[in-house]
Scaffold this active site. Structure first.
Site, PDB file in Angstrom:
ATOM      1  N   TYR A 189     -21.680  22.035   0.082  1.00  0.00           N
ATOM      2  CA  TYR A 189     -21.012  23.324  -0.088  1.00  0.00           C
ATOM      3  C   TYR A 189     -21.291  23.899  -1.479  1.00  0.00           C
ATOM      4  O   TYR A 189     -21.610  25.073  -1.637  1.00  0.00           O
ATOM      5  CB  TYR A 189     -19.503  23.152   0.124  1.00  0.00           C
ATOM      6  CG  TYR A 189     -18.705  24.401  -0.143  1.00  0.00           C
ATOM      7  CD1 TYR A 189     -18.685  25.453   0.784  1.00  0.00           C
ATOM      8  CD2 TYR A 189     -17.972  24.540  -1.309  1.00  0.00           C
ATOM      9  CE1 TYR A 189     -17.955  26.602   0.536  1.00  0.00           C
ATOM     10  CE2 TYR A 189     -17.234  25.679  -1.563  1.00  0.00           C
ATOM     11  CZ  TYR A 189     -17.233  26.713  -0.635  1.00  0.00           C
ATOM     12  OH  TYR A 189     -16.514  27.844  -0.875  1.00  0.00           O
ATOM     13  N   GLN A 243     -23.898  27.505  -2.904  1.00  0.00           N
ATOM     14  CA  GLN A 243     -23.306  28.676  -3.522  1.00  0.00           C
ATOM     15  C   GLN A 243     -24.411  29.641  -3.980  1.00  0.00           C
ATOM     16  O   GLN A 243     -25.501  29.216  -4.375  1.00  0.00           O
ATOM     17  CB  GLN A 243     -22.436  28.282  -4.725  1.00  0.00           C
ATOM     18  CG  GLN A 243     -21.245  27.431  -4.350  1.00  0.00           C
ATOM     19  CD  GLN A 243     -20.303  28.137  -3.394  1.00  0.00           C
ATOM     20  OE1 GLN A 243     -19.728  29.157  -3.723  1.00  0.00           O
ATOM     21  NE2 GLN A 243     -20.164  27.595  -2.191  1.00  0.00           N
ATOM     22  N   HIS A 246       0.853  -1.189   0.000  1.00  0.00           N
ATOM     23  CA  HIS A 246       0.000   0.000   0.000  1.00  0.00           C
ATOM     24  C   HIS A 246       0.886   1.236   0.000  1.00  0.00           C
ATOM     25  O   HIS A 246       1.868   1.289   0.750  1.00  0.00           O
ATOM     26  CB  HIS A 246      -0.874   0.044   1.265  1.00  0.00           C
ATOM     27  CG  HIS A 246      -1.906  -1.025   1.321  1.00  0.00           C
ATOM     28  ND1 HIS A 246      -3.217  -0.792   0.968  1.00  0.00           N
ATOM     29  CD2 HIS A 246      -1.840  -2.319   1.702  1.00  0.00           C
ATOM     30  CE1 HIS A 246      -3.911  -1.907   1.131  1.00  0.00           C
ATOM     31  NE2 HIS A 246      -3.090  -2.862   1.578  1.00  0.00           N
TER      32      HIS A 246
END
Length: 136
Positions: A128, A132, A64
């Site tokens: 979010y 706007q 990983h």
């Protein structure tokens, strides 16, 4: 948060990718020494891409990586280099587990996992954007 931001000439970014590479045939060939050498190789390859290996670990059949990378880097190109260079350099060291379990020049399975990570959860970003103030 601002400490995590990186800057380029015309960009501010915070891009992370989680990569997983699997040994060819999922063979259990990686030892602690091989993983230690692999980490150094991955750090060098990342630096050539102006990226940074943030975290690295693995087990005996897969690894990983957590990499911070600039927006000009294609993940597929980074992966191709990471896998190609590590395969070539580790095969040169002729580790017994690699020589016994794998043949030819292959070290890695041709596939890989890449997942974007970091930043706010998708739902928070979606909210979010929805909030706007769209001009009328």
């Amino acid at each position: 948060m601002s400490n995590d931001l990186r800057r380029g000439r015309h960009v501010v970014y915070n891009l992370h990718v989680h990569l997983v590479f699997v040994a060819k045939y999922r063979r259990k060939v990686f030892t602690k020494q091989i993983l230690d050498d692999m980490q150094v190789i991955f750090e060098e390859v990342c630096s050539k891409f102006e990226a940074q290996l943030v975290e690295f670990d693995g087990e005996n059949d897969h690894v990983h990586l957590l990499v911070v990378y600039p927006p000009k880097v294609a993940i597929s190109s980074l992966v191709n280099s990471l896998k190609g260079v590590s395969s070539r350099l580790l095969r040169k060291k002729e580790y017994p587990s690699l020589k016994e379990q794998l043949w030819g020049d292959a070290l890695w399975s041709p596939s890989y996992f890449a997942g974007s990570c970091g930043g706010a959860p998708i739902e928070i970003i979606r909210q979010y954007i929805e909030q706007q103030n769209t001009p009328h």
